[in-house]
Structure formats: structure tokens, C-alpha cells
Design a protein around this motif. Structure first.
Motif, mmCIF file in Angstrom:
data_model
loop_
_atom_site.group_PDB
_atom_site.id
_atom_site.type_symbol
_atom_site.label_atom_id
_atom_site.label_comp_id
_atom_site.label_asym_id
_atom_site.label_seq_id
_atom_site.Cartn_x
_atom_site.Cartn_y
_atom_site.Cartn_z
ATOM 1 N N ASN A 206 9.700 9.078 9.029
ATOM 2 C CA ASN A 206 7.921 8.767 8.363
ATOM 3 C C ASN A 206 7.527 9.468 6.967
ATOM 4 O OD1 ASN A 206 7.989 9.141 11.311
ATOM 5 N ND2 ASN A 206 8.486 11.585 11.392
ATOM 6 N N TYR B 197 3.948 9.351 4.639
ATOM 7 C CA TYR B 197 1.953 9.711 4.574
ATOM 8 C C TYR B 197 1.493 9.849 3.165
ATOM 9 C CZ TYR B 197 3.609 12.722 8.435
ATOM 10 O OH TYR B 197 4.998 13.133 9.566
ATOM 11 N N GLN C 55 -6.096 14.184 -2.197
ATOM 12 C CA GLN C 55 -6.888 15.639 -2.353
ATOM 13 C C GLN C 55 -7.669 16.228 -3.981
ATOM 14 O OE1 GLN C 55 -4.036 18.523 -4.327
ATOM 15 N NE2 GLN C 55 -4.243 20.250 -3.315
ATOM 16 N N HIS D 98 -8.807 21.738 -3.448
ATOM 17 C CA HIS D 98 -8.849 21.349 -2.315
ATOM 18 C C HIS D 98 -8.321 20.944 -0.860
ATOM 19 C CE1 HIS D 98 -13.069 21.535 -4.023
ATOM 20 N NE2 HIS D 98 -13.566 21.816 -2.090
ATOM 21 N N GLY D 99 -7.919 20.960 -0.228
ATOM 22 C CA GLY D 99 -6.851 20.512 0.572
ATOM 23 C C GLY D 99 -6.458 19.209 0.699
ATOM 24 N N LEU D 100 -5.510 19.032 1.431
ATOM 25 C CA LEU D 100 -5.068 17.613 1.426
ATOM 26 C C LEU D 100 -5.654 17.106 2.658
ATOM 27 C CD1 LEU D 100 -1.488 18.670 0.881
ATOM 28 C CD2 LEU D 100 -2.421 17.389 -0.327
ATOM 29 N N LEU E 230 -5.450 13.916 5.473
ATOM 30 C CA LEU E 230 -4.240 12.541 5.778
ATOM 31 C C LEU E 230 -5.133 11.463 5.599
ATOM 32 C CD1 LEU E 230 -1.661 11.846 6.458
ATOM 33 C CD2 LEU E 230 -2.423 12.298 8.852
ATOM 34 N N TYR F 136 -0.920 7.135 7.622
ATOM 35 C CA TYR F 136 0.578 7.465 7.751
ATOM 36 C C TYR F 136 1.639 6.082 8.808
ATOM 37 C CZ TYR F 136 -0.320 9.248 12.561
ATOM 38 O OH TYR F 136 -1.264 9.245 13.605
ATOM 39 N N PHE G 147 -1.336 12.218 -3.044
ATOM 40 C CA PHE G 147 0.097 12.327 -2.585
ATOM 41 C C PHE G 147 1.138 11.660 -1.687
ATOM 42 C CE2 PHE G 147 0.747 15.785 -5.437
ATOM 43 C CZ PHE G 147 -0.959 16.245 -5.573
ATOM 44 N N LEU H 50 7.932 18.148 5.263
ATOM 45 C CA LEU H 50 7.263 17.361 5.114
ATOM 46 C C LEU H 50 8.219 17.051 2.912
ATOM 47 C CD1 LEU H 50 3.932 16.209 5.669
ATOM 48 C CD2 LEU H 50 6.749 15.197 6.529
ATOM 49 N N PHE I 177 7.066 15.580 -1.250
ATOM 50 C CA PHE I 177 5.710 15.101 -1.655
ATOM 51 C C PHE I 177 6.655 15.022 -2.679
ATOM 52 C CE2 PHE I 177 2.173 16.324 0.443
ATOM 53 C CZ PHE I 177 2.253 17.088 1.498
ATOM 54 N N TYR J 1 2.852 26.324 2.528
ATOM 55 C CA TYR J 1 3.518 25.218 0.903
ATOM 56 C C TYR J 1 2.921 26.559 0.096
ATOM 57 C CZ TYR J 1 5.158 21.619 3.591
ATOM 58 O OH TYR J 1 6.105 20.697 3.947
ATOM 59 N N PRO K 160 2.732 19.820 -3.696
ATOM 60 C CA PRO K 160 3.139 20.813 -2.768
ATOM 61 C C PRO K 160 4.262 21.296 -2.510
ATOM 62 C CG PRO K 160 1.478 19.859 -1.811
ATOM 63 C CD PRO K 160 1.814 18.544 -3.222
ATOM 64 N N PHE L 269 -1.153 27.073 1.510
ATOM 65 C CA PHE L 269 -1.147 26.247 2.470
ATOM 66 C C PHE L 269 -0.473 26.382 3.255
ATOM 67 C CE2 PHE L 269 -4.419 22.997 0.517
ATOM 68 C CZ PHE L 269 -3.969 22.776 -0.413
ATOM 69 N N SER M 102 -7.125 24.876 5.366
ATOM 70 C CA SER M 102 -7.677 24.583 4.533
ATOM 71 C C SER M 102 -7.331 24.975 2.281
ATOM 72 C CB SER M 102 -9.528 25.258 4.198
ATOM 73 O OG SER M 102 -9.358 26.140 4.406
#
Lengths: 114, 110
Positions: free
Chosen positions: A31, A33, A37, A41-43, A45, A48, A90, A103, A105, B36, B44, B89, B102
Motif C-alpha cells: 500500500n 498513499y 498537509q 493542519h492535518g493530513l 488523503l 492511494y 507526503f 505507515l 512517511f 503519530y 509524521p 495525530f 485533526s
């Protein structure tokens, strides 16, 4: 230690231009992905893949295409880049079925679209 | 659908104090939870993971316990350091992907 490498690490593109972000993993993970970002802030998607030849849409696929020509490589393609796509991207890889695995990165690719 | 909630967007603490970052989740499957950590301008990295109910898992001074009864996986540390300043996270295993919270930005002051 699992290894995921991204290129380029920094890219400045013009609006309407084509951008390709590349990702290579040497872990033999099935897998892979692509996330973006935005600052602080967050990730989120984008796309994938389960393995070579497969690509799936994530949560925010509009404006992006993906390609997985081999187990090791996964690319993100912006055919017509826009300033709203300025972000840090990422790539990640993971090997577990059912999403239970860790995962790994890459270091990120900073894209600026002018 | 599956979801992860982190209630604190920003936590600011003085060095040496304890911290707890909240994480709750919703899923119909057997949960596998992750924390993470992302330091400034870095990728991350996995801090903790667990799928075992009521068992504490620890790494680098951080610890968390998965409580299925309350659908929680809070991250704790007894004494924070300046180097703990980062984005944290919480994530839940989904079908071929992780469901991300978030994020909580932790700032440690001298």
C-alpha cells in the motif's frame, strides 16, 4: 528502518503547468498513499494504491491523478496546477492488510504554485 | 462511518508538567489505534500503537491505554520537555487506510 523517498523536495510551478511528484519505497509494501498537509493542519488523503497498477481515490482527489507503475514507485500528477494546490505533500507506504499496519512517511515535497 | 476526534487544537504547557492529549474514536470494527508525532518541518512518525483493550503501551516516555468501553486512546506523559513541542495525530485503522484526527499542536515553554 523502512525507507520512503520523495522527489523533488521543493518545487515552484506556474499556474496551469504540469507537476509530477515522485515517491519510491524500498520496503516492498503493497500500500502507498499520497497526502497533502496545509500549514498547521492535518493530513488529507488524495490517492492511494493497493499495489502495482492500482490507484484509488482518497478524500480529496479532484485536480490530482496518480500512477503506480511498480511496487516501488507511486507518482502524484497535477495536470493543471493551481495556486490552491500550494501545500506540502507526503507519500507513505504500509504493508498490512485491513489498514492495521504502521505507515512510513517520506520527508515531504513542498509545492508552491504561482 | 469511522472517525477520530481530537478535542484540543492547541495545548501550551510549561516544561516539567504532565500532559494528556485526548483521542476518541468511532468504528464498527475491532479498533487499532495509533499516535503519530510530527516535529516542525519533518514527516509524521509513529509514536505508539495498540489494539489491546486496557493495556498500557509506552514509548519515549509517552504512554496510552486503549479503552474500548469508552472508545478512547488518550496520550499522556508525566513530565514534558522542550523537545516534545510538535503536532500529535491520533489515527484509527480503516479499510486499507488510516482515519486521522485533526491533530493537537503541543507547545512547551521553558
Amino acid at each position: 528502518e523502512a525507507a520512503v523517498t520523495q522527489s523533488p523536495r521543493n518545487k515552484v510551478a506556474v499556474t496551469g503547468g504540469k507537476v509530477t511528484l515522485s515517491c519510491n519505497q524500498t520496503n516492498n509494501h503493497n500500500n502507498m498513499y499520497w497526502y497533502r498537509q496545509d500549514t498547521g493542519h492535518g493530513l488529507r488523503l488524495i490517492h492511494y494504491s493497493y499495489g502495482a497498477g492500482s490507484t484509488e481515490k482518497g478524500d480529496i482527489p479532484d485536480g490530482y491523478k496518480a500512477s503506480r507503475p511498480s511496487q516501488e514507485n507511486f507518482s502524484l500528477i497535477l495536470e493543471l496546477a493551481t495556486p490552491s494546490q500550494t501545500s506540502v505533500y507526503f507519500c507513505a507506504s504500509g504493508d498490512a492488510q485491513g489498514g492495521t499496519g504502521q505507515l512510513y512517511f517520506g520527508e515531504g515535497s513542498k509545492l508552491t504554485v504561482l | 462511518g469511522d472517525s477520530v476526534t481530537q478535542t484540543e487544537g492547541l495545548v501550551t504547557l510549561t516544561k516539567g508538567l504532565p500532559v494528556m492529549l485526548n483521542c476518541t474514536y468511532q468504528t464498527t470494527y475491532s479498533p487499532f489505534l495509533f499516535w503519530y508525532v510530527q516535529h516542525l518541518n519533518e514527516a509524521p512518525k509513529l509514536l505508539l500503537k495498540s489494539s489491546t483493550d486496557n493495556k498500557r503501551t509506552e514509548h519515549q516516555g509517552f504512554y496510552a491505554t486503549l479503552h474500548k468501553s469508552s472508545s478512547s486512546f488518550h496520550l499522556q506523559k508525566s513530565s514534558v520537555q522542550l523537545s516534545d513541542s510538535a503536532l500529535y495525530f491520533c489515527a484509527l485503522s480503516g479499510n486499507y487506510q488510516l482515519i486521522w484526527g485533526s491533530g493537537t499542536k503541543l507547545i512547551i515553554k521553558p
